[in-house]
Design an enzyme around this catalytic site. Sequence first.
Site, PDB file in Angstrom:
ATOM      1  N   PRO A 129    -100.043 -49.960 -23.504  1.00 52.70           N
ATOM      2  CA  PRO A 129     -98.928 -50.559 -23.046  1.00 52.70           C
ATOM      3  C   PRO A 129     -97.752 -49.846 -23.933  1.00 52.70           C
ATOM      4  O   PRO A 129     -98.013 -49.620 -25.209  1.00 52.70           O
ATOM      5  CB  PRO A 129     -99.116 -51.888 -23.317  1.00 52.70           C
ATOM      6  CG  PRO A 129    -100.278 -51.973 -24.168  1.00 52.70           C
ATOM      7  CD  PRO A 129    -101.121 -50.695 -23.542  1.00 52.70           C
ATOM      8  N   ASN A 130     -96.514 -49.828 -23.411  1.00 48.14           N
ATOM      9  CA  ASN A 130     -95.463 -49.320 -24.250  1.00 48.14           C
ATOM     10  C   ASN A 130     -95.327 -47.887 -24.233  1.00 48.14           C
ATOM     11  O   ASN A 130     -94.123 -47.287 -25.013  1.00 48.14           O
ATOM     12  CB  ASN A 130     -95.096 -50.261 -25.453  1.00 48.14           C
ATOM     13  CG  ASN A 130     -94.821 -51.850 -25.041  1.00 48.14           C
ATOM     14  OD1 ASN A 130     -94.234 -51.949 -24.073  1.00 48.14           O
ATOM     15  ND2 ASN A 130     -95.762 -52.665 -25.321  1.00 48.14           N
TER      16      ASN A 130
ATOM     17  N   ARG B 134     -87.192 -45.236 -28.186  1.00 48.04           N
ATOM     18  CA  ARG B 134     -87.086 -46.178 -29.293  1.00 48.04           C
ATOM     19  C   ARG B 134     -88.219 -46.142 -30.393  1.00 48.04           C
ATOM     20  O   ARG B 134     -89.099 -45.166 -30.250  1.00 48.04           O
ATOM     21  CB  ARG B 134     -87.652 -47.518 -28.739  1.00 48.04           C
ATOM     22  CG  ARG B 134     -86.844 -47.982 -27.349  1.00 48.04           C
ATOM     23  CD  ARG B 134     -85.377 -48.548 -27.786  1.00 48.04           C
ATOM     24  NE  ARG B 134     -85.437 -49.652 -28.890  1.00 48.04           N
ATOM     25  CZ  ARG B 134     -85.403 -50.846 -28.474  1.00 48.04           C
ATOM     26  NH1 ARG B 134     -85.720 -51.259 -27.307  1.00 48.04           N
ATOM     27  NH2 ARG B 134     -85.401 -51.897 -29.280  1.00 48.04           N
TER      28      ARG B 134
ATOM     29  N   TYR C 155     -92.608 -43.101 -34.017  1.00 44.47           N
ATOM     30  CA  TYR C 155     -93.403 -42.620 -32.897  1.00 44.47           C
ATOM     31  C   TYR C 155     -92.856 -41.207 -32.507  1.00 44.47           C
ATOM     32  O   TYR C 155     -93.463 -40.594 -31.722  1.00 44.47           O
ATOM     33  CB  TYR C 155     -93.402 -43.420 -31.677  1.00 44.47           C
ATOM     34  CG  TYR C 155     -94.001 -44.791 -31.952  1.00 44.47           C
ATOM     35  CD1 TYR C 155     -95.248 -44.657 -32.275  1.00 44.47           C
ATOM     36  CD2 TYR C 155     -93.322 -45.961 -32.078  1.00 44.47           C
ATOM     37  CE1 TYR C 155     -96.009 -46.075 -32.514  1.00 44.47           C
ATOM     38  CE2 TYR C 155     -93.828 -47.235 -32.142  1.00 44.47           C
ATOM     39  CZ  TYR C 155     -95.202 -47.365 -32.602  1.00 44.47           C
ATOM     40  OH  TYR C 155     -95.972 -48.480 -32.738  1.00 44.47           O
TER      41      TYR C 155
ATOM     42  N   ASN D 261    -105.273 -43.451 -26.189  1.00 44.92           N
ATOM     43  CA  ASN D 261    -104.522 -44.283 -27.104  1.00 44.92           C
ATOM     44  C   ASN D 261    -104.209 -45.617 -26.361  1.00 44.92           C
ATOM     45  O   ASN D 261    -103.334 -45.653 -25.414  1.00 44.92           O
ATOM     46  CB  ASN D 261    -103.174 -43.452 -27.230  1.00 44.92           C
ATOM     47  CG  ASN D 261    -102.078 -44.066 -27.939  1.00 44.92           C
ATOM     48  OD1 ASN D 261    -102.496 -45.353 -28.688  1.00 44.92           O
ATOM     49  ND2 ASN D 261    -101.047 -43.360 -28.441  1.00 44.92           N
TER      50      ASN D 261
ATOM     51  N   ALA E 242    -101.725 -51.190 -28.057  1.00 44.06           N
ATOM     52  CA  ALA E 242    -101.865 -52.695 -28.870  1.00 44.06           C
ATOM     53  C   ALA E 242    -103.226 -53.315 -28.293  1.00 44.06           C
ATOM     54  O   ALA E 242    -103.970 -53.960 -29.151  1.00 44.06           O
ATOM     55  CB  ALA E 242    -100.897 -53.656 -28.238  1.00 44.06           C
TER      56      ALA E 242
ATOM     57  N   GLU F 137    -110.573 -41.593 -29.628  1.00 45.31           N
ATOM     58  CA  GLU F 137    -109.506 -42.721 -29.782  1.00 45.31           C
ATOM     59  C   GLU F 137    -108.177 -41.980 -30.701  1.00 45.31           C
ATOM     60  O   GLU F 137    -108.697 -41.246 -31.567  1.00 45.31           O
ATOM     61  CB  GLU F 137    -109.841 -43.741 -30.826  1.00 45.31           C
ATOM     62  CG  GLU F 137    -108.820 -44.929 -31.014  1.00 45.31           C
ATOM     63  CD  GLU F 137    -109.188 -45.950 -31.924  1.00 45.31           C
ATOM     64  OE1 GLU F 137    -110.708 -46.215 -32.176  1.00 45.31           O
ATOM     65  OE2 GLU F 137    -108.543 -46.758 -32.532  1.00 45.31           O
TER      66      GLU F 137
ATOM     67  N   HIS G 250    -104.072 -42.363 -31.953  1.00 44.56           N
ATOM     68  CA  HIS G 250    -102.934 -42.877 -32.571  1.00 44.56           C
ATOM     69  C   HIS G 250    -101.790 -42.098 -32.780  1.00 44.56           C
ATOM     70  O   HIS G 250    -102.221 -41.117 -33.950  1.00 44.56           O
ATOM     71  CB  HIS G 250    -103.164 -44.161 -33.363  1.00 44.56           C
ATOM     72  CG  HIS G 250    -104.057 -45.066 -33.085  1.00 44.56           C
ATOM     73  ND1 HIS G 250    -103.725 -45.994 -31.863  1.00 44.56           N
ATOM     74  CD2 HIS G 250    -105.638 -45.240 -33.050  1.00 44.56           C
ATOM     75  CE1 HIS G 250    -104.861 -46.953 -31.709  1.00 44.56           C
ATOM     76  NE2 HIS G 250    -106.015 -46.372 -32.458  1.00 44.56           N
TER      77      HIS G 250
ATOM     78  N   ARG H 192     -99.783 -48.949 -42.005  1.00 42.33           N
ATOM     79  CA  ARG H 192     -98.896 -49.816 -41.660  1.00 42.33           C
ATOM     80  C   ARG H 192     -99.175 -51.250 -41.841  1.00 42.33           C
ATOM     81  O   ARG H 192    -100.356 -51.535 -42.436  1.00 42.33           O
ATOM     82  CB  ARG H 192     -98.898 -49.718 -39.954  1.00 42.33           C
ATOM     83  CG  ARG H 192     -98.248 -48.406 -39.793  1.00 42.33           C
ATOM     84  CD  ARG H 192     -98.065 -48.080 -38.123  1.00 42.33           C
ATOM     85  NE  ARG H 192     -96.911 -48.841 -37.717  1.00 42.33           N
ATOM     86  CZ  ARG H 192     -96.651 -48.982 -36.450  1.00 42.33           C
ATOM     87  NH1 ARG H 192     -97.619 -48.090 -35.334  1.00 42.33           N
ATOM     88  NH2 ARG H 192     -96.159 -49.819 -35.550  1.00 42.33           N
TER      89      ARG H 192
HETATM   90  O1  CA2 Z   1     -99.614 -45.042 -33.113  1.00 41.51           O
HETATM   91  C1  CA2 Z   1     -99.928 -45.275 -31.994  1.00 41.51           C
HETATM   92  O2  CA2 Z   1    -100.175 -44.600 -31.208  1.00 41.51           O
HETATM   93  C2  CA2 Z   1    -100.304 -46.775 -31.324  1.00 41.51           C
HETATM   94  O3  CA2 Z   1    -101.178 -46.586 -30.636  1.00 41.51           O
HETATM   95  C3  CA2 Z   1     -99.141 -47.278 -30.908  1.00 41.51           C
HETATM   96  C4  CA2 Z   1     -98.968 -48.643 -30.477  1.00 41.51           C
HETATM   97  C5  CA2 Z   1     -99.406 -49.553 -31.608  1.00 41.51           C
HETATM   98  O4  CA2 Z   1     -99.684 -50.765 -31.120  1.00 41.51           O
HETATM   99  C6  CA2 Z   1    -100.665 -48.971 -32.304  1.00 41.51           C
HETATM  100  O5  CA2 Z   1    -100.904 -49.736 -33.187  1.00 41.51           O
HETATM  101  C7  CA2 Z   1    -100.520 -47.557 -32.695  1.00 41.51           C
HETATM  102  C8  CA2 Z   1     -97.726 -49.072 -30.196  1.00 41.51           C
HETATM  103  C9  CA2 Z   1     -97.211 -48.385 -28.856  1.00 41.51           C
HETATM  104  C10 CA2 Z   1     -95.651 -48.614 -28.474  1.00 41.51           C
HETATM  105  O6  CA2 Z   1     -95.139 -47.486 -28.034  1.00 41.51           O
HETATM  106  C11 CA2 Z   1     -93.531 -47.600 -28.428  1.00 41.51           C
HETATM  107  C12 CA2 Z   1     -92.905 -46.307 -28.134  1.00 41.51           C
HETATM  108  C13 CA2 Z   1     -91.668 -46.417 -28.225  1.00 41.51           C
HETATM  109  C14 CA2 Z   1     -91.040 -47.470 -28.767  1.00 41.51           C
HETATM  110  C15 CA2 Z   1     -91.563 -48.548 -28.750  1.00 41.51           C
HETATM  111  C16 CA2 Z   1     -93.105 -48.512 -28.737  1.00 41.51           C
END
Ligand code: CA2
Length: 147
Positions: A11-12, A19, A24, A75, A78, A99, A101, A108
């Site tokens: 997700p996201n 963003r 990221y 990946n 959340a 896996e 990230h 973090r």
């Molecule tokens: O660092 C990563 O790849 C994460 O998997 C990203 C997740 C976070 O929950 C993990 O802990 C680490 C969040 C993805 C959200 O993606 C966004 C991308 C652009 C803007 C906002 C959120």
Amino acid sequence: MSKTIFVLNGPNLNLLGEREPSIYGTTTLCDIRDRCEAKAVSLGFTVDFRQTNFEGELVESVHQARKDACGIIINPAAYTFTSIALLDALKTFDGPKIELHISNVHARESIYHNSLISRTATGVMIGFGAAGYELAIEAMAGLARPS
Ligand code: CA2
């Protein structure tokens, strides 16, 4: 004999590049998909690249990977920290699982420290930004045996 690597995104991650660039980066998920495909082809593999905001869809992709993939790079975003359903699905996949990230989750907040998915991962790629995906494809090419 599959030479397809499934690259699954949770997700996201469709918002990458739009963003929070300080965490990221500025690379979009479409750019990452293109780079994964090019890297995989150069190593004699193909990529099935997916993103979903729904936990059940990720589970179903893992089920499909059981039939069609020689390895999984995931990946889970959340769902890394919450999804026993995804953990259980991944446990049923016999091939290599990486896996991934983008950010260094251990640098973090503590909510990002306890991955459920690491329990079943062959290896973990953390904190290399978008480049981690290509690095993971290289690592997977070394691990995967056509099935
Ligand atoms: O660092 C990563 O790849 C994460 O998997 C990203 C997740 C976070 O929950 C993990 O802990 C680490 C969040 C993805 C959200 O993606 C966004 C991308 C652009 C803007 C906002 C959120």
